[in-house]
Every structure is written in C-alpha cells, then in structure tokens.
Design a protein around this motif. Structure first.
Motif, short mmCIF file in Angstrom:
data_model
loop_
_atom_site.label_atom_id
_atom_site.label_comp_id
_atom_site.label_asym_id
_atom_site.label_seq_id
_atom_site.Cartn_x
_atom_site.Cartn_y
_atom_site.Cartn_z
N TYR A 22 0.81 -1.22 0.00
CA TYR A 22 0.00 0.00 0.00
C TYR A 22 0.84 1.27 0.00
O TYR A 22 0.46 2.28 -0.55
CB TYR A 22 -0.93 -0.01 1.22
CG TYR A 22 -1.98 1.06 1.20
CD1 TYR A 22 -3.12 0.92 0.42
CD2 TYR A 22 -1.85 2.23 1.96
CE1 TYR A 22 -4.08 1.90 0.39
CE2 TYR A 22 -2.81 3.20 1.94
CZ TYR A 22 -3.93 3.04 1.15
OH TYR A 22 -4.89 4.01 1.12
N ASN A 66 -1.01 1.97 6.57
CA ASN A 66 -1.52 3.00 5.68
C ASN A 66 -0.47 4.03 5.27
O ASN A 66 -0.58 4.64 4.21
CB ASN A 66 -2.67 3.76 6.36
CG ASN A 66 -3.85 2.87 6.67
OD1 ASN A 66 -4.21 2.02 5.88
ND2 ASN A 66 -4.46 3.08 7.83
N SER A 82 -4.02 0.74 10.66
CA SER A 82 -5.43 0.56 11.02
C SER A 82 -5.61 0.16 12.47
O SER A 82 -6.73 0.08 12.96
CB SER A 82 -6.07 -0.50 10.11
OG SER A 82 -5.48 -1.77 10.33
N SER A 108 -4.29 7.33 9.03
CA SER A 108 -4.21 7.32 7.57
C SER A 108 -2.91 7.91 7.05
O SER A 108 -2.46 7.56 5.97
CB SER A 108 -5.39 8.11 6.97
OG SER A 108 -6.61 7.62 7.44
#
Length: 199
Positions: A22, A66, A82, A108
C-alpha cells in the motif's frame, strides 16, 4: 531532453510481499526502502544495490499499514496503521520500536515537520506531536455535519504555535460515513523549507 527520461526507466529488481503493498518510502539517504501494506509487517529493504536488494528487518504491527514517513535525518520511521497507532521506530537502534502514539481511529497518514522534531498525524482528527517530549502541541478536530465530502486545509506557524483551519466543500456527493459526522484525514503535507504551513 524531457522525452528521454521515460525511455531510461527499466525494472532493476522486484521485491515480493505476502499481500498487497500500500505504501513505500525511501530513507533520506536512499539506503533503505520501507514497504508496508496488507500483511501487517513493515519490511525494511537495503537498496544500496538496486539490482540485489535484501530485507534487513521486518517490523510487525497489528493491522494494515496506511502510511510510512522517515524523519529528515533518517533515524526515525513513523508507521501509521489501522490499529489506531502511529508507531515510531528507531533505525539507528536495530529498528527498535520506541513509542506507540494512540489515536481515536485508523491512522491514515503521518508527516514529519522539516525540523525533525514535530510529527503531524492524521486520523479522524489531526495532531502535531513533539516527538522529544511526546506532548501533543496542537489538536485539530472536525465535524462533518452536512454529508458532503470536504477538503480540509490547515495553516500552522510552528514558531508561535498558532494554527488556523478552513474547510471548503469540494463535492456534493453523499457519503454514508460523512453523513454520520465521520471525518477521515487522508493526507498531510508540510510546506518545504521552514514548514510554516500544514495542508
């Protein structure tokens, strides 16, 4: 010649992970690449040789990763996940976890100030943390009551500690989470140089 730039790009090597990747971030000196994603592990890869990169550390966390951001001198790595934590890792101490900074929701994004001492953390709110004292210098909270997708912008003067904020409607699309008053900060960025502004 700007047209020649893309022609020189080629695949040097590939680094495999167990699940989707990610976020990735090079350390400031370019020696390491931090890789995070859905496998709940941050891989620290030595990329001194780009044709033969190798993993030197794996840092487990309790959730999806994230966000990754190195401080300006590359000694600290901030991991947002998270698990509602922003985890600080010391690269100079064998990748030891120094602190877990808990937030009210999934983290985030995290962004180091150019001074290397302050860290902005985005979750359902934004906090600016003095990493040396672990004190929250500023907290900015938002309530989205109109059900619109909002674009938030923040202005900060770190020398005086004054923070102002504005919110402008960017879209009229309805969002079920937003309609319930939920806000998620997806990205943060300090202005270059003195870092007087946080967006």
């Amino acid at each position: 010649d700007s047209n020649a730039f893309g022609k020189n790009l080629r695949i040097l090597s590939e680094i495999s992970r167990l699940d989707r990747i990610y976020t990735v971030q090079f350390s400031p000196d370019g020696q390491f690449l931090a890789i995070g994603g859905y496998d709940a592990t941050v891989a620290i890869v030595d990329v001194t040789s780009l044709t033969a990169p190798h993993i030197v550390a794996e840092i487990p966390v309790d959730g999806l990763i994230n966000s990754l951001d190195w401080n300006p001198n590359g000694e600290l790595l901030a991991i947002g996940g998270s698990d509602k934590l922003c985890t600080l890792v010391d690269a100079s101490q064998n990748w030891q976890i120094l602190h877990d900074l808990r937030r009210p929701a999934s983290v985030s994004c995290a962004e180091w100030h150019p001074n290397g001492r302050h860290l902005a953390i985005g979750s359902s709110d934004v906090v600016v943390v003095d990493v040396e004292t672990l004190r929250v210098e500023k907290e900015i909270s938002f309530q989205n009551d109109d059900g619109n997708d909002d674009t938030m912008s923040f202005t900060s003067n770190m020398s005086t500690g004054l923070v102002s904020s504005t919110s402008s409607v960017a879209s009229g699309r309805q969002n079920s989470a937003a309609a319930k008053g939920a806000v998620r900060i997806n990205d943060l960025c300090w202005s270059p140089g003195n870092g007087n502004y946080l967006v």
